[in-house]
Design a protein around this motif. Sequence first.
Motif, short mmCIF file in Angstrom:
data_model
loop_
_atom_site.label_atom_id
_atom_site.label_comp_id
_atom_site.label_asym_id
_atom_site.label_seq_id
_atom_site.Cartn_x
_atom_site.Cartn_y
_atom_site.Cartn_z
N SER A 13 -119.33 -77.25 62.09
CA SER A 13 -118.29 -77.57 61.11
C SER A 13 -117.78 -76.27 60.52
O SER A 13 -118.53 -75.35 60.24
N PHE A 45 -114.40 -79.21 58.27
CA PHE A 45 -113.55 -79.91 59.23
C PHE A 45 -114.43 -80.78 60.13
O PHE A 45 -115.42 -80.32 60.68
N TRP A 91 -115.35 -81.79 63.15
CA TRP A 91 -115.16 -81.48 64.57
C TRP A 91 -115.66 -82.57 65.50
O TRP A 91 -115.04 -82.86 66.52
N PHE A 142 -113.20 -85.47 65.45
CA PHE A 142 -111.96 -84.97 66.04
C PHE A 142 -112.08 -84.90 67.56
O PHE A 142 -111.21 -85.39 68.30
N LEU A 176 -108.12 -91.81 60.03
CA LEU A 176 -107.90 -90.75 59.05
C LEU A 176 -108.63 -91.03 57.75
O LEU A 176 -108.91 -90.12 56.98
N GLU A 183 -114.90 -88.73 56.15
CA GLU A 183 -114.71 -87.28 56.19
C GLU A 183 -113.35 -86.84 55.66
O GLU A 183 -113.24 -85.88 54.91
N SER A 184 -112.32 -87.55 56.08
CA SER A 184 -110.99 -87.13 55.65
C SER A 184 -110.78 -87.34 54.16
O SER A 184 -110.16 -86.51 53.48
N GLY A 187 -106.92 -78.86 55.11
CA GLY A 187 -107.82 -79.45 56.11
C GLY A 187 -107.48 -80.90 56.40
O GLY A 187 -107.45 -81.33 57.55
N THR A 227 -104.13 -81.01 58.30
CA THR A 227 -104.35 -80.48 59.65
C THR A 227 -105.07 -81.51 60.51
O THR A 227 -104.66 -81.81 61.64
N TYR A 228 -106.16 -82.06 59.98
CA TYR A 228 -106.95 -83.05 60.70
C TYR A 228 -106.11 -84.28 61.04
O TYR A 228 -106.10 -84.76 62.17
N SER A 229 -105.38 -84.78 60.06
CA SER A 229 -104.57 -85.98 60.26
C SER A 229 -103.48 -85.74 61.29
O SER A 229 -103.29 -86.53 62.22
N SER A 263 -104.91 -85.05 64.83
CA SER A 263 -105.47 -86.28 65.41
C SER A 263 -104.38 -87.16 66.00
O SER A 263 -104.51 -87.68 67.11
#
Length: 163
Positions: free
Chosen positions: A63, A67, A69, A72, A119, A127-128, A139, A142-144, A147
């Motif tokens: 991680s 984030f 990972w 993801f 998400l 997590e999100s 973060g 970016t993640y959303s 994905s």
Amino acid sequence: LILFLKHIICLVLIFVLIRINFAKSYFNFVNTVMLKSILFVGIGSFFGGALRYAVSLLMKNLSYQGFPWATFTVNLLGCFLLGLIFALFGKYSSLNSTLCLLLTTGFCGAFSIVILITLFVSDKANESLQMLQTGNIVGFVTYSALSIILGIALVALGYFVVK
């Protein structure tokens, strides 16, 4: 005349009974097919969920600034697999549709939750949402975004690899 009416009534009753038996056998067939499909989705879900959990355990130490990972990676890999599977079943229409249910709805559905709810609800205690709660807006975005964008791209890539 009475004998004729008795024969007509008997014929009508026989016809009705035949129709009832046909309806019963039809609904038994439909229920059997439906139960078989549900069983195959369940089997696929078991293996997809188990593999998702195994990957998250293997990647739990990876991680970077919170984030997620593992989630993801699993979601993107699941998108690619889903594209491959759809293309294979499109290319080889002789493949069993129950197998398609097992692999797509069952396995990929449990392995990679690629809908937007990912998400907000994940296997790592939201997590999100934790990123938002801790102020990690970059973060979260970016993640959303990654994905969704990479997920769609990998479904297409998986599809076109087979085609």
